[in-house]
Structure formats: C-alpha cells, structure tokens
Scaffold this motif. Sequence first.
Motif, PDB file in Angstrom:
ATOM      1  N   LEU A 113       0.803  -1.220   0.000  1.00  0.00           N
ATOM      2  CA  LEU A 113       0.000   0.000   0.000  1.00  0.00           C
ATOM      3  C   LEU A 113       0.842   1.279   0.000  1.00  0.00           C
ATOM      4  O   LEU A 113       0.533   2.210  -0.758  1.00  0.00           O
ATOM      5  CB  LEU A 113      -0.975  -0.027   1.180  1.00  0.00           C
ATOM      6  N   PRO A 114       1.944   1.369   0.777  1.00  0.00           N
ATOM      7  CA  PRO A 114       2.761   2.586   0.708  1.00  0.00           C
ATOM      8  C   PRO A 114       3.313   2.867  -0.697  1.00  0.00           C
ATOM      9  O   PRO A 114       3.409   4.028  -1.108  1.00  0.00           O
ATOM     10  CB  PRO A 114       3.899   2.322   1.699  1.00  0.00           C
ATOM     11  N   ASN A 116       1.812   2.125  -3.514  1.00  0.00           N
ATOM     12  CA  ASN A 116       0.689   2.644  -4.287  1.00  0.00           C
ATOM     13  C   ASN A 116       0.358   4.082  -3.899  1.00  0.00           C
ATOM     14  O   ASN A 116       0.048   4.903  -4.764  1.00  0.00           O
ATOM     15  CB  ASN A 116      -0.535   1.738  -4.108  1.00  0.00           C
ATOM     16  N   ILE A 117       0.442   4.392  -2.626  1.00  0.00           N
ATOM     17  CA  ILE A 117       0.205   5.762  -2.173  1.00  0.00           C
ATOM     18  C   ILE A 117       1.297   6.679  -2.715  1.00  0.00           C
ATOM     19  O   ILE A 117       1.011   7.756  -3.245  1.00  0.00           O
ATOM     20  CB  ILE A 117       0.121   5.819  -0.631  1.00  0.00           C
ATOM     21  N   LEU A 134      -4.973   8.614  -6.287  1.00  0.00           N
ATOM     22  CA  LEU A 134      -5.039   7.994  -4.962  1.00  0.00           C
ATOM     23  C   LEU A 134      -6.447   7.505  -4.642  1.00  0.00           C
ATOM     24  O   LEU A 134      -6.609   6.438  -4.057  1.00  0.00           O
ATOM     25  CB  LEU A 134      -4.558   8.992  -3.904  1.00  0.00           C
ATOM     26  N   TRP A 135      -7.461   8.253  -5.050  1.00  0.00           N
ATOM     27  CA  TRP A 135      -8.843   7.873  -4.748  1.00  0.00           C
ATOM     28  C   TRP A 135      -9.187   6.508  -5.344  1.00  0.00           C
ATOM     29  O   TRP A 135     -10.098   5.836  -4.872  1.00  0.00           O
ATOM     30  CB  TRP A 135      -9.844   8.926  -5.210  1.00  0.00           C
ATOM     31  N   ARG A 137      -6.484   4.107  -6.256  1.00  0.00           N
ATOM     32  CA  ARG A 137      -5.459   3.133  -5.858  1.00  0.00           C
ATOM     33  C   ARG A 137      -5.739   2.484  -4.512  1.00  0.00           C
ATOM     34  O   ARG A 137      -5.597   1.280  -4.354  1.00  0.00           O
ATOM     35  CB  ARG A 137      -4.073   3.790  -5.813  1.00  0.00           C
ATOM     36  N   VAL A 138      -6.096   3.272  -3.528  1.00  0.00           N
ATOM     37  CA  VAL A 138      -6.307   2.726  -2.178  1.00  0.00           C
ATOM     38  C   VAL A 138      -7.527   1.799  -2.137  1.00  0.00           C
ATOM     39  O   VAL A 138      -7.417   0.666  -1.669  1.00  0.00           O
ATOM     40  CB  VAL A 138      -6.384   3.849  -1.122  1.00  0.00           C
ATOM     41  N   PRO A 139      -8.688   2.215  -2.658  1.00  0.00           N
ATOM     42  CA  PRO A 139      -9.814   1.269  -2.666  1.00  0.00           C
ATOM     43  C   PRO A 139      -9.517   0.013  -3.494  1.00  0.00           C
ATOM     44  O   PRO A 139      -9.945  -1.086  -3.120  1.00  0.00           O
ATOM     45  CB  PRO A 139     -10.965   2.070  -3.287  1.00  0.00           C
ATOM     46  N   GLU A 140      -8.778   0.164  -4.589  1.00  0.00           N
ATOM     47  CA  GLU A 140      -8.419  -1.001  -5.397  1.00  0.00           C
ATOM     48  C   GLU A 140      -7.590  -1.980  -4.569  1.00  0.00           C
ATOM     49  O   GLU A 140      -7.833  -3.190  -4.586  1.00  0.00           O
ATOM     50  CB  GLU A 140      -7.637  -0.559  -6.639  1.00  0.00           C
ATOM     51  N   GLN A 141      -6.637  -1.459  -3.826  1.00  0.00           N
ATOM     52  CA  GLN A 141      -5.811  -2.317  -2.974  1.00  0.00           C
ATOM     53  C   GLN A 141      -6.662  -2.981  -1.891  1.00  0.00           C
ATOM     54  O   GLN A 141      -6.450  -4.145  -1.561  1.00  0.00           O
ATOM     55  CB  GLN A 141      -4.688  -1.477  -2.345  1.00  0.00           C
ATOM     56  N   LEU A 142      -7.637  -2.258  -1.363  1.00  0.00           N
ATOM     57  CA  LEU A 142      -8.544  -2.825  -0.368  1.00  0.00           C
ATOM     58  C   LEU A 142      -9.381  -3.960  -0.963  1.00  0.00           C
ATOM     59  O   LEU A 142      -9.671  -4.949  -0.276  1.00  0.00           O
ATOM     60  CB  LEU A 142      -9.445  -1.735   0.225  1.00  0.00           C
TER      61      LEU A 142
END
Length: 173
Positions: A113-114, A116-117, A134-135, A137-142
Amino acid sequence: MFETLLLCAIPTLALRLLGAFGVTRFATWQSSAAHGLAFMLVMTGTAHFVPDSVTVMPHHSDLVAMVPSFVPFPDFTVYATGVLEYLGALGLVLAPTRRLAGLALALLFVLLLPANIHAAVDNVPFNGEPATPLWFRVPEQLVYIAVALFAALGAARVAGVARRTPVRAGESM
C-alpha cells in the motif's frame, strides 16, 4: 485505470459461471475468486520482470519508480515482490495451501500500500500513462485484500466442514 481490477473480476466471474455449469473446482465463489486473483497475480507479477523495451504493459522500471525512498534496494524489492506474487498465485490454486496463501497475500497487499500511495501522490507514471489517482489506488488495494481474505476464509470454512463431517462405516471419503 481499471485494467488490473478487471484482470481479477472477469476471470472470477467466468470461472464461477463454469462452476454453475458443473465444473466442481469453481463451485463456490471463494474458489472462483481465489483463481481469479491468481490470474491477476500472474499478470501483474510478470510486470516485475519485463524489460523496459516492452511497451505493451508496465515494466520493471515502472515498478521500481513506485518504491518509496525509505525502502532499501528498490530493484531487488520489485523482483522479490514479483516472486511473492507468483508464489501467492500458485498457493491460491492449490486447495491445501489456499488459506495460507490468501492470508499471506492480504499481508503483502497491506505492505504494498505505501508504494501505491507514493505512486499516486508523487504522480509516478505507469507504462507511459498518467499516474493512477489515490482515490482509486487505495480502494483497489482494499479490494485485493478483501478478495485474498475471502478466498482464505472460504478455504478455512470448507476445511473445517470437512474435518467435522464424520465418516460412517462402509462409506468412503
């Protein structure tokens, strides 16, 4: 932006459809999701080893650029995570290791995750395309974390049911 997500979703749906038509390996959503995630991991894991001269997909240098500066040996880290993605994919398709693989992959996705951030915040281009925001990338990783846990916990539940089912005299497993 949605390509990687589709690399997981489309195989999952197609495999579950096969399960609905009687292919027992894909009779559950957990098994289909495990195989769909494995497909995506083979595709994304390949990018860790692709030379810069390949332009049809992200390549090794793209991934090295995503590694935050606090991570030592970024080149090695990219190769190592590629190997871990391949091993995770293999573990997901082998039923006895699915639970462990799913849990290990969920942890790997948290650890990634870091990167991707960093890629989103620092506008790191990927395969010559603008950075994924970012909006997304983070949900995709989740989503990947959730799918890995879904596959792992589904495998645990199936194993638990199998252990509790008594075998009667004269019946075979």
